[in-house]
Design an enzyme around this catalytic site. Structure first.
Site, PDB file in Angstrom:
ATOM      1  N   GLU A  14      -5.597 -11.348  18.932  1.00 47.11           N
ATOM      2  CA  GLU A  14      -4.794 -12.342  18.236  1.00 47.11           C
ATOM      3  C   GLU A  14      -5.348 -12.721  16.865  1.00 47.11           C
ATOM      4  OE1 GLU A  14      -3.225 -16.569  19.893  1.00 47.11           O
ATOM      5  OE2 GLU A  14      -4.073 -15.112  21.272  1.00 47.11           O
ATOM      6  N   SER A  71      -5.990 -23.253  16.367  1.00 46.59           N
ATOM      7  CA  SER A  71      -7.224 -22.485  16.221  1.00 46.59           C
ATOM      8  C   SER A  71      -7.727 -22.625  14.802  1.00 46.59           C
ATOM      9  CB  SER A  71      -6.959 -20.996  16.454  1.00 46.59           C
ATOM     10  OG  SER A  71      -6.755 -20.764  17.808  1.00 46.59           O
ATOM     11  N   SER A 124       1.211 -23.912  19.467  1.00 55.25           N
ATOM     12  CA  SER A 124       1.241 -24.895  20.554  1.00 55.25           C
ATOM     13  C   SER A 124      -0.063 -25.682  20.535  1.00 55.25           C
ATOM     14  CB  SER A 124       1.380 -24.199  21.900  1.00 55.25           C
ATOM     15  OG  SER A 124       2.371 -23.217  21.852  1.00 55.25           O
TER      16      SER A 124
END
Lengths: 766, 482
Positions: B250, B307, B304
Site C-alpha cells: 500500500e 497514515s 478511513s
C-alpha cells in the site's frame, strides 16, 4: 460509621456531617484553600493538632536512694503539631460543607481562601457569603504542578503504574531522589501537556481538545447517558469491535500471514458509517473511550519524544482513579512508545490542585522546608477497582474522601551511604504482591490487636477514658486491616512496615503516644543494674572470645522484642526472663545467615573510621547488647554514631531515652564517658517513629553527621530494621545486619526455625 | 452482505452521463490498515511475550526503508504466477488466451503478442486500491488504437473499454470522477487517458461478479491491487472471477502514485497546491505549488484512518505513525449524530453548521485568551465540551454537530501531523486521501492550523487527485513489471 464506605444508593443533600470523621480539627484550622472542579470540590486546610506525647526526664539523683528510684521520670505532655487536611466531596454538598465550616470555625484570623479550579469562579460569591472570607484565585496549572511536586517529594509510593490482569493492579514506584524533569498530562475537559523542569519552572508545551469533555459530551449525545461515571460504566461493558473498523475488517483473514494484528483499530467508528444499523450504547461508549484514550496517549508520546522525556504523569477528572481509563491510557502509551515511555498515576491525584493552592497561600510558612508524611489513620486510601465494589464505592468515595499529611518535626533525606537511592526499596516483602504473606501478616496483626489495645489501656491507668479510647483504637485499626484485606494497595505497597506504622498512627490518633513507656522504663532500670557485671565478664575474656560474646550479647538483647508475639508472650508471663536465658535460646552456629568468620577477620584488620548503629529495643538490648559493642568499637578507635528513633514505637528505644541511658552508663564506664565528652560517641535521632527503617527518609542532621565523620560501617539491628526492611539494602560501605527471627512463619520462609540468627556482614564490591 | 445478484444488476447497468450523484460514501484513502491502526487492548495482549502476533505487528511499524521491504518480495513473486485459463470459457474468451496458448494462434493474438514483445503488459491496464470504505480504480484508456488494432481488439476487451469510458456512473454507487481525468498521457509508449473511478468497498462482490460476466479473466491481464482489500477479497477474485490478484504494498503504491501524478501534472496545471494566507479569511486563496524537489516531505494519507509517512526519496521512506481518527471517524460519528447516510450529506451539513456551539473554546473558560499559556480565546479547549450540559445539547442543530465532528477530526490530524513534522524535522506536509474530497473546510483548517501553531514554519500542501494515488501506484507497478 465511615461515610466513605456506606452502601446507600441515593444521597441526601442535607446529610449531617460527623465531625470526628470529616472536617477534623476544624477548630484549629487557620488557612484554607479550595479547588472546585467540574463535579468535585477539594478543600484543604492547615490545622494544629494537640497530641499527647510521652516525655522522659532524668531525675536529679544527687543524694537520693538510687537503688529504689525509677531511672527517669515519664510525663505525658501536650504537643502541638501541624497537619494538612484535605477533603474531597461532590459539588452538590458544597453548601452543606460551607455551612458546616462556618459553624465550626473558631479562628478569626483567617481572612482569605485560596481558590483554584474551573468552578472557583462559579462558587466565588457563595464562598465569600458563607464563610466571610475573601476568595483569592490562583492559576489552575500552577497549582496542579505545585501540588504534584509536593506529593512526589513527600509521599512514599505516591506514584504507580497501572497493570491490568495482574494480581497487583498497582505497581508503586520508589520515590526518585530527583523528580525532574517530567511530563504532566492533565486530562480535564480538554488536555494540557506540561513539561516540568524544576520546582518553579514549567512550560505548557501542548494540548488537545479531545479530552474528558469530548468523552462526556459526545458520549452523552451518542448514548443519552448524562453522567460521566455512568458513561464509563457503559464503556466497561461494551464491545468496541462492533463500531470500530479493525485491521482485520480491512485485510480480512490475511492478517495472520501478513503478521498484522487484526484487532488494531484502523478507523474509530468506521463501522457506523451507515444510517441503517443500530449500535448499542455500551459499544459506542467503549469505542469512544478507546478513541480518546488512544489519541491522548499518542499525542503524549509524540510530546515526550520531542522533549526527550520518559515519565508521564496523568491526572485530571478523566483519569481520577478510574480503572477503565487508566487501563486504556496505559495501553495506548505502551503501544505508541513501544514501551519506552511509562504512564504513571498518582494516588492523591485528585488533590493536586488543592495542595497547590494551599501551598500558594502558605508560602510564608515555607511548607517546602519541611518533610511531610501521610497520616494513615486519617486518610481514606486508594479505592478498590474490583468489579464487585465498583461502582457504588466509587460513587461514595467521590462523596467524602480524606487525605491528611503531618508535618514532620525534622526534614528527612536519603542516607548518603545508599548505593543507589533511586532503586532502594526498604521493604523486603511486598505484601501486595505476595498473597500468602499478606494473608499471614494481616491475620497476625489481627490476632495481636486485642493485646495491643489492652496494653494501651493499661499504660494509662490514671486516665478514666483510656479503656474507651483503647476500644476506639482497636476498632479503627481493625477497620484498616479489613480495608487492607480488600484493597492491599490502598496506601501504597503493603508491607509489614506499613502495617506497623499504621498501627502507630492509630495509637497516636487516640492519644496513646507510648504504651510501652513504663515497660521500657522498668527494663532500662533492670538492665542498667547488670551493665557493670556484663562488662566485667566481657573484659575477662580473650580478644577472640570477647568478639563472639559481644555479638552474642547483641543478638540476645534483640530477643527482647515486645513486637514479636512469641517474645511478648514470654515477657508477659516471665517478667524476670533474663539475658542469660535469652542467650541460651539463640541458635548455635552456623547461623541461618552466617558471615561471622568474615566479620572476625575484618576485626583483625584496621579499625573502622566511624560506625553508624541503628538501635532497636530498650532495656537489655540497648544496654547490655549495644553499649558493650559500642564500647569495644570505641576502644578500637572507631567513632560511633548511635541512632535511635525520634518518636516511640513499641518498646524501641527512643532518642531521649538513649540520652538518659548513655548518661547513666557514662557514670559507670570511663570509656563511654570520655567518648561522649570527646564526641567520639554521638547520639542522634533517626527522624522516624517506626519499628522499621526507611533509609531514604532519615533525619537530615544524621545524614550530615554521617558524611562529616566519613562513616564506613553501618550496623542495623533487629527484625524490623534488618529483616522486614533493609535485608537487601545495598550500601556504599561495609554493613552488618543482625537479628533474631522471633516469628516462626518468617523463620520458616527463610528456611530456619524460631530464634534463628541472621548475621549478615557485607562488603560492597569495588 | 447484500445478495450479490442484486448488487450485480445495479452495478453493471450503465447510467447515462450526469446521473449517479448519490454516490459512494466516504473516500477511504490508500490506507495501509496496519499503519493507521491504533492500539486497542485485547485480553492478555500486554502479557504476550516477544514473538507473539502483537510483537510482529509492532515490528512491522518499525522503520522501513527502500520501499516495501524484503519480507514482501516473495509474496509478490508468488502473486505474479499467472493462472492458467481452464479452457472452459466462451468462444470469445478462447481467443484471448495467454501468451502460451497463443503460440500459432489466430489473428486476434497479434495485438496481444505485440504487447508482450514490446515489454508492455496486456490491455486492459487497471490499478486497483481496495480501502476500508472505498475502492479506487484507475483505468488507462488507450487513444492511439489504430484501425487495425481496433479490428483485432478482442470483444471482451472492447466491451470493458466502452463500458467504462462511455459512462460516468456504474450501478447505483460507482462514480467516475470525470473532472480528474488525465488526458493525452503517455504510458509505456501508449497514448491515452487515465480515468478515475470509485465505489464503496461493500460493493466489491458485485464488482467481481461483473468482471466475471465480462469475461475479464479471458483477457489474461494481470490485475494489480493494493490496499487491505487486495488481501481480503483475494479469494473472492479467485473463486468468483477466476482472477488472480497481484497484491502490492500500500505504501509503495501511494508514494509511487503521488510522485508520478505530480510529475505529469494535471492536464497542464499543477497537481500540487497550497493556501496562501491561510490565517487570513479574506486573503486566503488556493495557489499552485511546485513540488519539483519534493524531499523530504511528510505524507499524510487520510482515508478511513490516517497514515503518516516521512518520505526522503522515491525509495526511502518510513511509516511514522497513524491514527484511527480519520475520515471513517468523521463519517461514522456524523451518521450516528445526525442520521445522515452519505459523505456528501455529512459534508453539506457540516458546511452549514457552527461548531462553536458544540465545542468549548478557550474563551468560554477564561473569558478571553489564556495568556499564561499563550492560548488564543478562539482555540478549542474541549471538543464537544459544551455537550456536557443538557441545555446546550438540546439547543444544537445537526449541522452544528456535523461541523464540530469535522473540526475535531481535522484539528486532531493537524496536531498529530505537526508533531510528527517536528519530530522528523520536516517542514512540508502533503495531505492526501479521500477525506479531503469536497472538503475545503478541512483543507483550509489544516493549512491554517499548521501555519498558526508552527508560527509559519510548516506548510500544508494538497494534491488534486486526493485519494487515487494508491490505485495509480498499482497501475504503475503493472507497467513496471512488464
Amino acid at each position: 460509621p465511615h461515610l466513605g464506605s456506606g452502601g446507600h444508593g441515593s444521597l441526601d443533600k442535607s446529610i449531617t456531617l460527623p465531625p470526628d470523621e470529616i472536617f477534623r480539627n476544624l477548630e484549629n484550622a487557620k488557612r484554607f484553600a479550595i479547588d472546585i472542579g467540574g463535579s468535585l470540590t477539594k478543600l484543604a486546610y492547615y490545622s494544629t493538632v494537640q497530641h499527647k506525647v510521652a516525655r522522659v526526664r532524668s531525675f536529679d539523683h544527687s543524694g537520693k536512694d538510687i537503688e529504689n528510684e525509677p531511672l527517669y521520670e515519664i510525663s505525658v505532655q501536650e504537643e502541638i503539631t501541624a497537619r494538612l487536611h484535605f477533603i474531597k466531596f461532590e459539588n452538590n454538598y458544597i453548601e452543606t460543607c460551607l455551612d458546616f465550616i462556618k459553624d465550626h470555625l473558631v479562628n478569626t484570623e483567617t481572612q482569605v481562601i485560596k481558590a483554584t479550579g474551573g468552578g472557583a469562579y462559579k462558587f466565588k460569591d457563595l464562598i465569600e457569603k458563607k464563610l466571610g472570607l475573601k476568595v483569592d484565585k490562583e492559576d489552575v496549572m500552577t497549582c496542579l504542578i505545585k501540588g504534584c511536586n509536593f506529593l512526589l517529594r513527600n509521599i512514599p509510593h505516591e506514584v504507580f503504574a497501572y497493570q491490568k490482569d495482574s494480581d497487583t493492579e498497582f505497581r508503586f514506584q520508589t520515590n526518585h531522589p530527583n523528580i525532574f524533569p517530567y511530563l504532566l498530562v492533565n486530562i480535564g475537559s480538554g488536555v494540557s501537556i506540561v513539561k516540568v523542569e524544576s520546582e518553579d519552572k514549567f512550560e505548557w508545551i501542548g494540548g488537545s481538545s479531545i479530552g474528558g469533555g469530548t468523552f462526556w459530551g459526545l458520549g452523552a449525545l451518542l448514548t443519552k447517558t448524562k453522567k460521566f461515571d455512568e458513561l464509563l460504566q457503559l464503556a466497561s461493558k461494551g464491545q468496541h469491535t462492533n463500531v470500530d473498523m479493525l485491521v482485520k475488517d480491512v485485510y480480512g483473514g490475511a492478517c495472520q500471514t501478513l503478521g498484522l494484528s487484526g484487532n488494531l483499530i484502523a478507523s474509530s467508528f468506521g463501522k457506523s458509517t451507515t444510517a441503517d444499523k443500530e449500535f448499542s450504547k455500551e459499544d459506542m461508549a467503549k469505542s469512544l473511550l478507546h478513541m480518546i484514550s488512544n489519541d491522548i496517549g499518542q499525542l503524549a508520546c509524540l510530546y515526550a519524544k520531542l522533549h526527550n522525556l520518559d515519565k508521564i504523569y496523568f491526572g485530571g477528572f478523566f483519569i481520577r482513579g478510574h480503572p477503565v481509563t487508566m487501563r486504556t491510557i496505559t495501553f495506548s502509551i505502551n503501544f505508541f512508545s513501544k514501551g519506552e515511555v511509562q504512564a504513571l498515576f498518582l494516588r492523591h491525584e485528585g488533590y493536586l490542585g488543592a495542595i497547590g493552592a494551599f501551598l500558594k497561600g502558605a508560602e510564608q510558612d515555607n511548607p517546602n522546608q519541611y518533610s511531610w508524611g501521610e497520616n494513615y489513620a486519617g486518610s481514606s486510601g486508594l479505592m478498590s477497582t474490583s468489579p464487585d465494589v465498583y461502582p457504588m464505592q466509587r460513587t461514595r468515595s467521590g462523596t467524602f474522601d480524606m487525605f491528611e499529611m503531618d508535618r514532620l518535626e525534622r526534614p528527612l533525606v536519603n542516607l548518603p551511604l545508599l548505593k543507589d537511592p533511586s532503586t532502594y526499596i526498604p521493604d523486603t516483602v511486598d505484601l501486595t504482591d505476595d498473597a500468602m504473606a499478606r494473608k499471614y501478616w494481616l491475620t497476625c496483626f489481627e490476632e495481636a490487636l486485642d493485646g495491643v489495645a489492652k496494653r494501651a489501656a493499661a499504660s494509662q491507668p490514671d486516665s478514666v477514658d483510656a479503656p474507651e479510647r483503647a476500644e476506639k483504637f482497636r476498632q479503627k485499626y481493625w477497620n484498616k486491616l479489613q480495608t487492607l484485606r480488600q484493597q492491599p494497595f490502598a496506601y501504597g505497597t503493603l508491607t509489614v512496615r506499613s502495617l506497623l506504622d499504621t498501627r502507630e498512627h492509630c495509637l497516636n490518633e487516640f492519644n496513646f503516644p507510648d504504651p510501652y513507656s513504663k515497660v521500657k522504663q522498668k527494663e532500662n532500670g533492670i538492665a542498667l543494674k547488670c551493665f557493670q557485671s556484663v562488662i566485667e565478664s566481657l573484659d575477662s575474656l580473650g580478644w577472640e572470645e570477647r568478639q563472639f560474646a559481644l555479638v552474642k550479647g547483641l543478638l540476645a538483647g534483640n530477643v527482647f522484642d515486645w513486637g514479636a508475639k512469641a517474645v511478648s508472650d514470654v515477657l508477659e508471663c516471665e517478667p524476670q526472663f533474663g539475658f542469660e536465658e535469652a542467650k541460651s535460646k539463640l541458635q548455635e552456629r552456623p547461623w541461618l545467615e552466617d558471615s561471622y568468620s568474615q566479620w572476625l577477620e575484618r576485626l583483625k584488620g584496621p579499625p573502622h573510621k566511624c560506625a553508624l548503629i541503628f538501635a532497636d529495643n530498650s532495656g537489655i538490648d540497648i544496654i547490655l547488647g549495644v553499649f558493650p559493642f559500642v564500647r569495644e568499637l570505641l576502644s578500637r578507635g572507631t567513632e560511633v554514631i548511635l541512632a535511635c528513633n525520634s518518636g516511640p514505637a513499641l518498646n524501641d528505644v527512643t532518642y531521649s531515652e538513649s540520652l538518659i541511658v548513655a548518661e547513666r552508663i557514662a557514670a559507670m564506664d570511663p570509656v563511654i564517658q570520655s567518648a561522649l565528652k570527646e564526641e567520639k560517641l554521638l547520639l542522634v535521632q533517626t527522624g522516624s517513629s517506626s519499628p522499621c527503617l526507611d533509609l531514604s527518609r532519615l533525619d537530615k542532621g544524621l545524614a550530615v553527621l554521617v558524611r562529616e565523620r566519613k562513616t564506613d560501617l553501618v550496623i542495623i539491628e533487629g527484625m524490623g530494621r534488618a529483616i522486614h526492611t533493609n535485608y537487601y539494602a545495598a550500601l556504599k560501605c561495609e554493613s552488618l545486619k543482625l537479628a533474631v527471627i522471633k516469628n516462626s512463619w518468617l523463620a520458616d520462609r527463610l528456611g530456619g526455625k524460631i530464634f534463628s540468627v541472621i548475621f549478615k556482614y557485607e562488603v560492597p564490591c569495588k | 452482505m447484500t445478495p450479490i445478484g442484486r448488487r450485480l444488476r445495479s452495478f453493471s447497468r450503465p447510467l447515462p452521463e450526469g446521473r449517479g450523484r448519490r454516490s459512494a460514501p466516504l473516500g477511504a484513502g490508500a490506507l495501509r490498515a496496519v499503519a493507521a491502526a491504533v492500539a486497542v487492548e485485547e485480553r492478555g495482549a500486554a502479557q504476550r511475550g516477544a514473538g507473539g502476533p502483537w510483537d510482529r505487528a509492532v515490528r512491522r511499524m518499525e522503520p522501513r526503508r527502500n520501499g516495501g521491504g524484503a519480507d514482501e518480495k516473495p509474496r509478490r513473486r508468488e502473486a505474479e504466477n499467472p493462472r492458467r485459463w481452464n479452457g472452459s470459457g466462451t468462444g470469445a474468451g478462447s481467443a484471448a488466451a495467454g501468451p502460451e496458448q497463443c503460440e500459432g494462434g489466430g489473428a486476434a493474438c497479434g495485438l496481444r503478442r505485440d504487447s508482450v514483445r514490446k515489454n508492455r503488459p496486456l490491455f486492459p491496464w487497471f490499478g486497483l486500491d481496495i480501502g476500508g470504505t472505498l475502492v479506487k480504480l484507475v483505468y488507462f484508456e488507450p487513444k492511439d488504437i489504430t484501425a487495425e488494432e481496433e479490428d483485432e481488439e478482442v470483444e471482451n476487451l472492447k466491451n470493458i473499454r466502452k463500458y467504462l469510458t462511455s459512462n460516468v456512473a456504474y450501478g447505483s454507487t460507482g462514480i467516475r470522477d470525470v473532472h480528474l481525468e488525465l488526458k493525452d498521457l503517455t504510458l509505456c509508449g501508449r497514448k491515452g487517458n487515465l480515468h478515475f473511478i470509485r465505489f464503496p468497498t461493500h460493493d466489491m462482490p458485485a464488482f467481481i461478479q461483473m468482471g466475471s460476466e465480462k469475461h475479464f479473466s479471458s483477457l489474461h491481464t494481470t490485475l494489480c491491487a493494493t490496499g487491505g482489500g487486495a488481501y481480503k477479497f483475494e479469494q473472492d477474485f479467485l473463486t468468483m472471477g477466476d482472477l488472480q490478484l497481484r497484491k502490492l504494498d500500500e505504501l509503495d503504491c501511494l508514494i509511487k502514485g503521488v510522485l508520478y501524478i505530480d510529475s505529469v501534472g494535471f492536464n497542464g496545471h499543477s497537481e500540487c497546491y497550497y493556501f496562501e494566507h491561510p490565517t487570513d479569511t479574506e486573503r486566503c486563496q488556493k495557489l499552485p505549488f511546485n513540488l519539483e524537489n519534493p524531499y523530504p516531505l511528510l505524507l499524510v494519507n487520510i482515508g478511513s484512518g490516517v497514515s503518516i509517512l516521512a518520505v526522503y526519496s522515491k525509495e526511502n521512506y518510513r511509516w511514522v505513525t497513524g491514527t484511527s481518527l480519520g475520515g471513517g471517524t468523521f463519517f461514522g460519528l456524523c451518521c450516528l449524530l445526525t442520521g445522515c447516510s452519505t459523505f456528501e450529506e455529512a459534508m453539506e451539513m457540516a458546511s452549514h453548521g457552527d461548531s462553536t456551539k458544540v465545542d468549548k473554546l478557550v474563551r468560554d473558560i477564561y473569558g478571553g485568551d489564556y495568556e499564561r499559556f499563550g492560548l488564543p480565546g478562539w482555540a478549542v479547549a474541549s471538543s464537544f465540551g459544551n455537550m456536557m450540559s443538557k441545555e446546550k445539547r438540546e439547543s444544537v442543530s445537526k449541522e452544528d454537530l456535523a461541523k464540530a465532528t469535522l473540526i475535531t477530526i481535522t484539528n486532531n490530524i493537524g496536531s498529530i501531523a505537526r508533531m510528527c513534522a517536528l519530530n522528523e524535522n520536516i517542514n512540508r506536509v502533503v495531505f492526501v486521501g479521500n477525506f479531503l474530497r469536497i472538503n475545503t473546510i478541512s483543507m483550509r483548517l489544516l493549512a491554517y492550523a499548521l501555519d498558526y501553531w508552527s508560527k509559519g514554519q510548516l506548510k500544508a500542501l494538497f494534491l488534486e487527485h486526493e485519494g487515487y494515488f494508491g490505485a495509480v501506484g498499482a497501475l504503475l507497478e503493472l507497467l513496471d513489471s512488464a
